[in-house]
Design a protein around this motif. Structure first.
Motif, PDB file in Angstrom:
ATOM      1  N   GLU A 226       0.830  -1.216   0.000  1.00  0.00           N
ATOM      2  CA  GLU A 226       0.000   0.000   0.000  1.00  0.00           C
ATOM      3  C   GLU A 226       0.858   1.256   0.000  1.00  0.00           C
ATOM      4  O   GLU A 226       0.392   2.325  -0.384  1.00  0.00           O
ATOM      5  CB  GLU A 226      -0.932   0.005   1.222  1.00  0.00           C
ATOM      6  CG  GLU A 226      -2.124  -0.911   1.050  1.00  0.00           C
ATOM      7  CD  GLU A 226      -3.211  -0.641   2.092  1.00  0.00           C
ATOM      8  OE1 GLU A 226      -3.105   0.339   2.853  1.00  0.00           O
ATOM      9  OE2 GLU A 226      -4.164  -1.434   2.132  1.00  0.00           O
ATOM     10  N   GLU A 227       2.093   1.122   0.434  1.00  0.00           N
ATOM     11  CA  GLU A 227       2.957   2.294   0.526  1.00  0.00           C
ATOM     12  C   GLU A 227       3.627   2.601  -0.821  1.00  0.00           C
ATOM     13  O   GLU A 227       3.506   3.704  -1.336  1.00  0.00           O
ATOM     14  CB  GLU A 227       4.024   2.056   1.602  1.00  0.00           C
ATOM     15  CG  GLU A 227       4.969   3.228   1.849  1.00  0.00           C
ATOM     16  CD  GLU A 227       4.276   4.426   2.465  1.00  0.00           C
ATOM     17  OE1 GLU A 227       3.276   4.227   3.187  1.00  0.00           O
ATOM     18  OE2 GLU A 227       4.713   5.567   2.195  1.00  0.00           O
ATOM     19  N   CYS A 228       4.312   1.603  -1.388  1.00  0.00           N
ATOM     20  CA  CYS A 228       5.105   1.876  -2.600  1.00  0.00           C
ATOM     21  C   CYS A 228       4.553   1.174  -3.834  1.00  0.00           C
ATOM     22  O   CYS A 228       5.061   1.376  -4.934  1.00  0.00           O
ATOM     23  CB  CYS A 228       6.570   1.501  -2.383  1.00  0.00           C
ATOM     24  SG  CYS A 228       6.888  -0.273  -2.348  1.00  0.00           S
ATOM     25  N   GLY A 229       3.539   0.350  -3.668  1.00  0.00           N
ATOM     26  CA  GLY A 229       2.902  -0.269  -4.832  1.00  0.00           C
ATOM     27  C   GLY A 229       3.620  -1.492  -5.374  1.00  0.00           C
ATOM     28  O   GLY A 229       3.172  -2.092  -6.349  1.00  0.00           O
ATOM     29  N   THR A 230       4.744  -1.873  -4.754  1.00  0.00           N
ATOM     30  CA  THR A 230       5.486  -3.035  -5.260  1.00  0.00           C
ATOM     31  C   THR A 230       4.645  -4.297  -5.111  1.00  0.00           C
ATOM     32  O   THR A 230       4.055  -4.545  -4.048  1.00  0.00           O
ATOM     33  CB  THR A 230       6.816  -3.192  -4.486  1.00  0.00           C
ATOM     34  OG1 THR A 230       7.585  -2.005  -4.642  1.00  0.00           O
ATOM     35  CG2 THR A 230       7.612  -4.388  -4.981  1.00  0.00           C
ATOM     36  N   LEU A 231       4.612  -5.079  -6.182  1.00  0.00           N
ATOM     37  CA  LEU A 231       3.895  -6.357  -6.136  1.00  0.00           C
ATOM     38  C   LEU A 231       4.820  -7.416  -5.562  1.00  0.00           C
ATOM     39  O   LEU A 231       6.027  -7.370  -5.773  1.00  0.00           O
ATOM     40  CB  LEU A 231       3.463  -6.767  -7.544  1.00  0.00           C
ATOM     41  CG  LEU A 231       2.525  -5.805  -8.267  1.00  0.00           C
ATOM     42  CD1 LEU A 231       2.218  -6.341  -9.666  1.00  0.00           C
ATOM     43  CD2 LEU A 231       1.228  -5.618  -7.479  1.00  0.00           C
ATOM     44  N   ARG A 232       4.251  -8.367  -4.848  1.00  0.00           N
ATOM     45  CA  ARG A 232       5.100  -9.444  -4.330  1.00  0.00           C
ATOM     46  C   ARG A 232       4.399 -10.789  -4.357  1.00  0.00           C
ATOM     47  O   ARG A 232       3.192 -10.907  -4.157  1.00  0.00           O
ATOM     48  CB  ARG A 232       5.614  -9.108  -2.938  1.00  0.00           C
ATOM     49  CG  ARG A 232       4.559  -8.954  -1.853  1.00  0.00           C
ATOM     50  CD  ARG A 232       5.241  -8.665  -0.515  1.00  0.00           C
ATOM     51  NE  ARG A 232       4.334  -8.672   0.604  1.00  0.00           N
ATOM     52  CZ  ARG A 232       3.787  -7.558   1.156  1.00  0.00           C
ATOM     53  NH1 ARG A 232       4.057  -6.371   0.629  1.00  0.00           N
ATOM     54  NH2 ARG A 232       2.981  -7.658   2.184  1.00  0.00           N
ATOM     55  N   PHE A 233       5.212 -11.783  -4.628  1.00  0.00           N
ATOM     56  CA  PHE A 233       4.787 -13.182  -4.583  1.00  0.00           C
ATOM     57  C   PHE A 233       6.041 -14.011  -4.384  1.00  0.00           C
ATOM     58  O   PHE A 233       7.035 -13.746  -5.017  1.00  0.00           O
ATOM     59  CB  PHE A 233       4.069 -13.606  -5.874  1.00  0.00           C
ATOM     60  CG  PHE A 233       3.386 -14.926  -5.703  1.00  0.00           C
ATOM     61  CD1 PHE A 233       2.066 -14.985  -5.282  1.00  0.00           C
ATOM     62  CD2 PHE A 233       4.085 -16.100  -5.899  1.00  0.00           C
ATOM     63  CE1 PHE A 233       1.447 -16.204  -5.068  1.00  0.00           C
ATOM     64  CE2 PHE A 233       3.471 -17.323  -5.681  1.00  0.00           C
ATOM     65  CZ  PHE A 233       2.149 -17.372  -5.267  1.00  0.00           C
TER      66      PHE A 233
END
Ligand code: ZN
Length: 338
Positions: A226-233
């Motif tokens: 929510e802060e920087c928008g980086t996607l993660r998986f």
């Protein structure tokens, strides 16, 4: 129930426990010597692997990260030095009682003094305690706690308390059912008549439960910071890019390409039918996911191959995402082999 059986065997178990308890307080290792002096290359590799940029661990005044304590005493492939006959005897006794498997359960460390490059590491270890027989998911056995005192240049640098479970593995019905003939490579059909051996269950916890809720709704959910928008998986409690713990999700389109893959031939795990392709799929959104590639013979999977997510049911309780090979510019059936 097991009560009656345990009662008849309890005398035997008590006898064993008494013999195990005799090892408490005995040396597990005496005058062990670390295989290398405390040295800068190992410190640097450790810091790189753990991402620890603390300046105290570099430069002419460098100290070793305290958490490296055990790294200096490990035996490596060539084995330990100084391991005592008592320790070997304890293990032999447990092996003889059927507790032939071992798993490390936890460790506690205490740091007394810094270790510095050039220090010669020595250690003594004592068998601190042997538990009563305990039953765990893995099987039934005994927790053995060893305390190691680690010295640098002759002075106590810290203690390392290490606990293992020596256990008799719980029996599993793992025999693969006899099959009249090999299943087709492209095992598209549900495994009818494949017997009782089921695929391993995913480990679902509070950090990844949302992903599996998505799977049950046929949505492939990626976490987004929510802060920087980086996607993660895969799913994690926090953002690797900025550390923020707040996140929401985006549903993947399901489009992707094979980033890397292996074709499994051996060993044959129960519930899996080799050969099959295991791929690291790069989703269109940029994150990567390990899954199976289906819809194409395993030997034809290639890096860069276009794939599309689908959901495959393996048994009444298990549905997993898989990726179907798609022909470039074509439909989902372009590379179908059947
Ligand atoms: Zn972030």
């Amino acid at each position: 129930m097991g009560e009656v059986r345990e009662q008849s065997g309890s005398g035997e178990l008590d006898g064993l426990l008494a013999r195990l308890k005799e090892y408490e307080g005995q040396a597990a290792a005496t005058s062990g010597v670390g295989k290398d002096l405390v040295n800068e290359p190992m410190i640097r590799h450790w810091c790189e692997a753990t991402g620890d940029g603390n300046p105290a661990y570099a430069g002419p005044e460098a100290i070793a990260p305290p958490t490296m304590l055990q790294a200096w005493t490990m035996g490596g492939l060539s084995g330990h030095t100084g391991r005592s006959s008592a320790y070997e005897g304890l293990f032999a006794l447990l092996d003889g009682a059927g507790c032939t498997s071992v798993v490390a359960t936890d460790c506690e460390q205490e740091y007394v003094r810094d270790l510095r490059p050039g220090d010669r590491v020595t250690f003594d270890a004592v068998i601190e305690s042997v538990s009563e027989r305990k039953t765990t998911k893995l099987g039934s056995g005994y927790f053995v706690t060893t305390r190691m005192d680690v010295y640098g240049a002759g002075e106590l640098a810290g203690t390392h308390r290490f606990r293992i479970l020596k256990y008799a593995p719980a029996r599993k019905k793992q025999e693969k059912p006899e099959k009249p003939e090999k299943q087709e490579q492209d095992s598209e059909k549900p495994a009818e008549g494949a017997g009782p051996v089921l695929r391993p269950r995913p480990v679902i916890n509070r950090d990844n439960a949302g992903f599996w809720e998505g799977v049950s709704a046929h949505r492939l959910l990626i976490q987004r910071c929510e802060e920087c928008g980086t996607l993660r998986f895969p799913w994690l409690p926090g953002c690797n890019a900025c550390g923020c713990a707040r996140w929401d999700t985006v549903a993947a389109s399901g489009e992707g390409t094979v980033f890397s893959y292996v074709v499994m031939h051996h060993p044959a795990f129960p519930a899996f039918d080799p050969p099959y392709a295991v791929a690291l799929v790069e989703l269109a959104e940029g994150v990567r996911m390990i899954s199976n590639v289906v819809g194409v013979a395993p030997g034809e999977v290639r890096i860069g191959m276009r794939v599309r997510a689908e959901f495959r049911r393996f048994d009444p309780e298990l549905e997993l995402p898989a990726f179907r090979a798609v022909a470039d510019g074509g439909g989902a059936d372009g590379l179908h082999t059947d």
